[in-house]
Design an enzyme around this catalytic site. Structure first.
Site, PDB file in Angstrom:
ATOM      1  N   LYS A 124       2.605   4.634   1.108  1.00 24.05           N
ATOM      2  CA  LYS A 124       2.957   5.050   2.387  1.00 24.05           C
ATOM      3  C   LYS A 124       2.516   6.577   2.658  1.00 24.05           C
ATOM      4  CE  LYS A 124       6.643   5.134   5.849  1.00 24.05           C
ATOM      5  NZ  LYS A 124       6.605   6.420   6.411  1.00 24.05           N
ATOM      6  N   CYS A 135       3.512  47.396 -17.017  1.00 25.63           N
ATOM      7  CA  CYS A 135       2.701  48.684 -17.537  1.00 25.63           C
ATOM      8  C   CYS A 135       2.906  49.948 -16.796  1.00 25.63           C
ATOM      9  CB  CYS A 135       1.319  48.428 -17.726  1.00 25.63           C
ATOM     10  SG  CYS A 135       0.331  48.175 -16.199  1.00 25.63           S
ATOM     11  N   GLU A 142       0.787  -1.078  -0.129  1.00 28.78           N
ATOM     12  CA  GLU A 142       0.038  -0.017   0.070  1.00 28.78           C
ATOM     13  C   GLU A 142       0.850   1.171  -0.032  1.00 28.78           C
ATOM     14  OE1 GLU A 142      -2.353   0.733   3.473  1.00 28.78           O
ATOM     15  OE2 GLU A 142      -1.579  -1.264   4.306  1.00 28.78           O
ATOM     16  N   TYR A 152      -3.806   0.490   8.899  1.00 26.98           N
ATOM     17  CA  TYR A 152      -2.977  -0.079   8.216  1.00 26.98           C
ATOM     18  C   TYR A 152      -2.416  -1.306   9.096  1.00 26.98           C
ATOM     19  CZ  TYR A 152       0.552   3.194   9.576  1.00 26.98           C
ATOM     20  OH  TYR A 152       1.542   4.106  10.257  1.00 26.98           O
ATOM     21  N   CYS A 211      -2.908  46.989 -19.420  1.00 27.70           N
ATOM     22  CA  CYS A 211      -1.616  46.301 -19.027  1.00 27.70           C
ATOM     23  C   CYS A 211      -1.622  45.169 -19.882  1.00 27.70           C
ATOM     24  CB  CYS A 211      -1.744  45.903 -17.485  1.00 27.70           C
ATOM     25  SG  CYS A 211      -0.295  44.919 -16.982  1.00 27.70           S
ATOM     26  N   CYS A 258      -2.463  45.203  -9.935  1.00 26.26           N
ATOM     27  CA  CYS A 258      -1.908  46.371 -11.068  1.00 26.26           C
ATOM     28  C   CYS A 258      -3.407  46.963 -11.213  1.00 26.26           C
ATOM     29  CB  CYS A 258      -1.375  45.722 -12.285  1.00 26.26           C
ATOM     30  SG  CYS A 258      -1.563  46.559 -13.818  1.00 26.26           S
ATOM     31  N   CYS A 278       3.278  48.460 -11.370  1.00 29.00           N
ATOM     32  CA  CYS A 278       3.285  47.459 -12.317  1.00 29.00           C
ATOM     33  C   CYS A 278       4.550  47.269 -13.213  1.00 29.00           C
ATOM     34  CB  CYS A 278       2.227  47.305 -13.043  1.00 29.00           C
ATOM     35  SG  CYS A 278       2.065  45.950 -14.187  1.00 29.00           S
ATOM     36  N   LYS A 292      10.882   4.095  -0.822  1.00 27.64           N
ATOM     37  CA  LYS A 292      10.642   5.449  -0.908  1.00 27.64           C
ATOM     38  C   LYS A 292      10.712   6.123  -2.185  1.00 27.64           C
ATOM     39  CE  LYS A 292      10.285   6.699   3.448  1.00 27.64           C
ATOM     40  NZ  LYS A 292      10.808   7.978   4.061  1.00 27.64           N
ATOM     41  N   ASP A 336       1.886  10.332   3.905  1.00 28.01           N
ATOM     42  CA  ASP A 336       2.885  11.262   4.462  1.00 28.01           C
ATOM     43  C   ASP A 336       1.751  11.832   5.482  1.00 28.01           C
ATOM     44  OD1 ASP A 336       5.094  12.380   4.935  1.00 28.01           O
ATOM     45  OD2 ASP A 336       5.129  13.304   2.985  1.00 28.01           O
TER      46      ASP A 336
HETATM   47  O1  I6G Z   1       5.008   3.823   9.295  1.00 28.85           O
HETATM   48  C1  I6G Z   1       4.139   3.179   8.573  1.00 28.85           C
HETATM   49  C2  I6G Z   1       3.642   3.159   7.423  1.00 28.85           C
HETATM   50  C3  I6G Z   1       2.818   2.473   6.908  1.00 28.85           C
HETATM   51  C4  I6G Z   1       3.901   1.716   9.341  1.00 28.85           C
HETATM   52  C5  I6G Z   1       3.292   0.706   8.495  1.00 28.85           C
HETATM   53  C6  I6G Z   1       2.614   1.242   7.373  1.00 28.85           C
HETATM   54  O2  I6G Z   1       1.883   0.289   6.624  1.00 28.85           O
HETATM   55  C7  I6G Z   1       1.325   0.592   5.501  1.00 28.85           C
HETATM   56  N1  I6G Z   1       3.300  -0.518   8.988  1.00 28.85           N
HETATM   57  C8  I6G Z   1       3.813  -1.006  10.012  1.00 28.85           C
HETATM   58  C9  I6G Z   1       3.587  -2.239  10.403  1.00 28.85           C
HETATM   59  C10 I6G Z   1       4.711   0.062  10.561  1.00 28.85           C
HETATM   60  N2  I6G Z   1       4.888   1.254  10.262  1.00 28.85           N
HETATM   61  C11 I6G Z   1       5.352  -0.445  11.948  1.00 28.85           C
END
Ligand code: I6G
Length: 693
Positions: free
Chosen positions: A120, A416, A118, A230, A437, A431, A413, A319, A122
Site C-alpha cells: 500500500k 575546537c 500488493e 491498482y 578540529c 567550523c 565550534c 498496516k 503512501d
Molecule cells: O486506497 C487503496 C490503496 C491500495 C485502495 C486499493 C489499493 O489497492 C492496492 N484498492 C482499492 C480497491 C481501494 N483502495 C478502494
C-alpha cells in the site's frame, strides 16, 4: 526529415515518433530498462517538436510534447465519480487479518482462497479516465463521490501513458491508483531545498499531494512523481476479467505501471507470509508504504462478498507500524561533520518508530531549525524512513511548554572553539578549524575507513575516538604507521581514563588479538583503487560516482591534483562548484602532505591513461543541437569527447561552441544571443577530420 517534408510525410513521421517516444518513455520510467541514451531520446523529442512546430495541425493532446500545459485558471473543477472511490478497511494486527480472512472463508465456504496482494503506497489516490485509449481526465478521490480535476498535473507524470498501448483496451476505462514520490527523489528534493534555504516537503505522501494539487502544471512537472495502477472505476463495455490479477496483467499490457511487488497469495498463511516479506523489504523499497493490501482475486467472489458501508468486504489494508511518532525533545546539540558542517541534532525521549528505537533526529541546519522552530521541551513528530537518519518533521505547538525558548546556534565550534562561518549564501554553518578540529578529524577518518571507501574492517567509532583523543592519529595517513605496541598502549590509557578494569589483561596475558586484527585490516586496505582512494579522501561534493568519473577521466591522482578548474570541468558531470572544491582540496599543503604520507606508508592504487589527456579540444565545452545527417548525436558526442571536449546539454556563457544541425531550436537562438560560435555539420566534420577523430 527536411523542412520540405510533405504534410503526409510529416504526419507519418509524427505518428512514428510518438510511438517510439512513448515506448522509450515506458522502458525508462516503468520498466527501468532504457534502450537508448538520454541524448538520443532528446533528439527524438526535438524532432517531434520541430515537426509539430512546422505543422501545428498535427499537435494533439496525447503527444509527448504536450505533457506540460497551461496554468489552470479559476481553481480546480469538481469531478463527480460515476463509480465512487471507496476506502479500504484496516487491519492493525495479525488477528485483524485473521478475522478478515475468516469472514471471507466462512462466506465462501472454503479456505483455499487466492488473493491479489500488493504494497500500500503512501501517496495520493487518483482516478484516470481513458476514453478511446487517450488520457482524458484525472481526478483526486476527494470525499469519494466528488474529487478535483487535476488532469494538468497528472499529465506531467512520465510513467502515466497519455495514450494506452496496443488497441485491445476498452473504449471507456477508468483506472485508479496512487501517485507517489519515490523516496530517493524525495530525499534529493529536500536536500536541494535545504541547500538553497527553501521549504522542504514533510514526507513523500505530502510531497505527492502537494505537487498534484497545484494550478501550475510546471510544479508537478518539476517534481519526480510516479504512479501505480491498482483498481478499476468505470469500464465500458463491462469487464470480462475473471481475476483481479488478470486485470493488473492487462493494465501492464496497456502500458500502465503496476507495482512490481504485486503478487498472488493463497490462504491466511500466504497473506501473512507476504506481509512479513514486504515488511522485511520495506526499508529497501524505492517508495514509502504504510502496509499491504489483500484483495480476493476471484471477481465473482468479490461480487458475492459485496460491501460494508463504503468499504469492500473482499479487501483490506494490513498496516505496518507508523513511520512517524511523537516524542519530546530533551536537548539540542550540534554535531561537527567531516567538512566542518554543523548539524543541529535533537536528543529525543526514546521512541519506537517502525520497529526501531529512535533517540536522535537531525534538524539539518540553522534555517530548518528556525523554520520549524524546534525548542527543547517541545513535543515533536519524528519520522524514520529507510536507511536515512530520523528527522523532526514538525512541532506539536499545542503541547509546547510555556517556558520553552527558541534555539540559538552557537558562534563557536563546540569541539575546537573555532569560529563558525557560512560560505556564500549556503544554509550550512561550518567550523573553520579545518585540520585542527578533532571532530572534523574523527569524521574524516570514519569516512576514510568506511566500507565503500578504504574498507578498514573493525575500525569502529570507539577506536577512532580514542586514537584521535589520545594523540595516536592526527590524519588518515597516521593509520598506516600504527604499531601493535601503540594500539595496546592506547587501550590501556583509555581504560585508565575511563576507570575501566582492563579486559585486555586475561590470565596475566595481554589480549592483543583485536589489535592484530585491526592492523591486518589496515594493512589489507593498503591495496586499493583510485576511485576508492579519491572518495576516501573526503573532498567536499566528491561522492562515489564523481570519484569514479574523475578516476576514469584523468587516470591518475597527480593529474587530478594538478588540474585547473577548467580541466576538471572537462570530466562529465563536474561543474564549477565541484571543480573548485577539488582544486581547493589539492591546493591545501596539508592534504598534499597526507597523500605523500599515504604513498610513503605503502598505500597503492592502480593508475592508467587519461581518457583524453592531450586532446586538442581539452577544456572546451560543446553543445550539440538539431539533427545531424552523417552522425547520430551519440556518435558526435563520442568523437568530440575523444578529442578532449566536454559535451554539455545546455548553452551558457561557458560554452565554447555550438554545433547546430537541421532544425536547431532554442539552443541555437541562445548561442547566437550570447555571441557563441556556431558550427554547422560540415564544419564539425571538418574539425573531426582535421584531428583524425
Ligand atoms: O486506497 C487503496 C490503496 C491500495 C485502495 C486499493 C489499493 O489497492 C492496492 N484498492 C482499492 C480497491 C481501494 N483502495 C478502494
Amino acid at each position: 526529415m527536411s523542412r520540405a517534408a510533405s504534410h503526409a510525410e510529416a504526419a507519418q513521421r509524427v505518428a512514428q515518433l510518438r510511438g517510439e517516444i512513448a515506448a522509450h518513455n515506458h522502458r525508462y520510467h516503468v520498466l527501468d530498462a532504457p534502450t537508448i541514451s538520454d541524448s538520443a531520446f532528446d533528439a527524438l523529442l526535438r524532432e517531434l517538436q520541430a515537426l509539430e512546430a512546422a505543422h501545428p495541425d498535427l499537435v494533439s493532446a496525447d503527444s509527448p510534447t504536450q505533457r506540460v500545459g497551461a496554468v489552470v485558471a479559476g481553481g480546480f473543477a469538481e469531478v463527480r465519480h460515476d463509480v465512487p472511490m471507496l476506502s479500504l478497511g484496516n487491519a492493525f494486527s495479525d488477528e485483524d487479518a485473521q478475522d478478515f480472512f475468516r469472514r471471507i472463508a466462512d462466506k465462501l465456504g472454503r479456505d483455499d482462497i487466492a488473493f491479489s496482494v500488493e504494497p500500500k503506497i503512501d501517496g495520493l489516490a487518483i482516478s484516470l479516465l481513458y476514453l478511446d485509449g487517450v488520457l482524458t481526465r484525472a481526478a483526486t478521490r476527494g470525499d469519494g463521490s466528488t474529487g478535483e480535476d487535476v488532469t494538468h498535473s497528472v499529465r506531467t507524470i512520465p510513467s502515466v501513458p497519455l495514450r494506452l498501448f496496443g488497441a485491445e483496451w476498452p473504449p471507456v476505462l477508468e483506472v485508479r491508483g496512487e501517485v507517489y514520490m519515490p523516496r530517493a527523489a524525495f530525499e534529493a528534493f529536500n536536500q536541494r531545498a535545504r541547500e538553497r534555504g527553501e521549504r522542504t516537503l514533510a514526507n513523500p505522501r505530502n510531497a505527492a499531494a502537494g505537487s498534484i494539487r497545484q494550478l501550475d502544471p510546471r510544479i508537478a512537472a518539476s517534481r519526480p512523481l510516479a504512479f501505480f495502477a491498482y483498481a478499476l472505476g468505470r469500464i465500458e463495455p463491462d469487464a470480462t476479467w475473471v481475476q483481479h490479477t488478470d486485470m493488473l496483467a492487462d493494465f501492464r499490457r496497456y502500458g500502465l505501471p503496476v507495482c512490481p511487488q504485486a503478487a498472488r497469495a493463497i490462504g491466511l498463511d500466504g497473506l501473512l507470509a507476504y506481509y512479513r516479506r514486504i515488511g522485511d523489504a520495506r526499508d529497501q523499497l524505492p517508495y514509502d508504504i504504510d502496509g499491504v493490501v489483500y484483495k480476493v482475486d476471484d471477481i465473482a467472489a468479490q461480487r458475492e462478498l459485496g460491501f460494508v458501508s463504503r468499504a469492500p468486504r473482499w479487501a483490506i489494508a494490513h498496516k505496518f507500524p507508523a513511520r512517524e511518532e511523537q516524542t519530546v525533545v530533551e536537548a539540542i546539540d550540534v554535531q561537527v561533520g567531516r567538512t566542518g558542517a554543523i548539524t543541529p541534532v535533537a536528543r529525543l525521549r526514546p521512541v519506537q518508530v517502525a520497529g526501531v528505537v529512535v533517540t536522535n533526529a537531525t534538524l539539518h541546519n540553522e534555517n530548518e531549525i528556525r523554520r520549524k522552530d524546534v525548542r527543547v521541551g517541545d513535543t515533536v513528530i519524528v519520522r524514520r524512513a529507510g536507511d536515512v537518519i530520523p528527522e523532526v518533521v514538525a512541532v506539536v505547538l499545542d503541547e509546547r511548554p510555556a517556558d520553552a525558548v527558541a534555539f540559538e546556534m552557537p558562534n563557536a565550534c563546540p569541539e575546537c572553539g573555532s569560529q563558525l562561518a557560512r560560505e556564500g549564501d549556503e544554509a550550512v554553518l561550518r567550523c573553520t578549524g579545518t585540520g585542527v578540529c578533532p571532530a572534523q578529524r574523527k569524521e574524516s577518518i570514519r569516512h576514510f575507513a568506511s566500507r565503500r571507501a578504504m574498507d578498514i574492517e573493525g575500525l569502529g567509532d570507539a577506536w577512532i575516538e580514542n586514537l584521535v583523543d589520545l594523540g595516536y592519529v592526527h590524519h588518515v595517513a597516521d593509520l598506516y604507521a600504527l604499531t601493535l605496541e601503540q594500539l595496546l598502549e592506547m587501550k590501556r590509557r583509555a581504560d585508565e581514563r575511563d576507570g575501566v578494569v582492563p579486559e585486555t589483561v586475561k590470565k596475566g596475558k595481554v589480549a592483543s588479538r583485536w589489535a592484530e586484527n585491526l592492523l591486518a585490516a589496515i594493512d589489507a586496505s593498503r591495496k586499493t583503487s583510485l576511485p576508492r582512494l579519491l572518495f576516501a579522501l573526503g573532498i567536499r561534493d566528491v561522492g562515489e560516482s564523481t570519484a569514479k568519473t574523475l578516476a576514469r577521466h584523468f587516470g591518475a591522482l597527480d593529474r587530478i591534483a594538478s588540474a585547473a578548474d577548467a580541466d576538471l570541468m572537462s570530466a562529465p558531470d563536474v561543474g564549477p562548484v565541484v571543480a573548485s572544491r577539488i582544486a581547493a582540496f589539492f591546493a591545501a599543503p596539508h592534504q598534499r602532505e597526507v597523500i605523500e604520507l599515504l604513498r610513503a606508508r605503502g598505500v597503492q592504487w592502480e593508475e592508467g591513461e587519461p581518457l583524453a589527456a592531450a586532446g586538442p579540444l581539452l577544456g572546451k565545452t560543446v553543445v550539440l543541437t538539431g539533427t545531424l545527417d552523417a552522425l547520430t548525436r551519440d556518435q558526435a558526442k563520442e568523437r568530440l569527447e575523444a578529442l578532449g571536449a566536454k559535451v554539455s546539454g545546455s548553452v551558457s556563457a561557458k560554452t565554447s561552441f555550438v554545433v547546430a544541425g537541421a532544425e536547431a531550436g532554442s539552443k541555437l537562438d541562445k548561442a547566437q544571443a550570447l555571441g557563441i560560435p556556431v558550427l554547422d555539420e560540415a564544419a564539425l566534420l571538418a574539425l573531426l577530420a582535421e584531428h583524425g577523430a
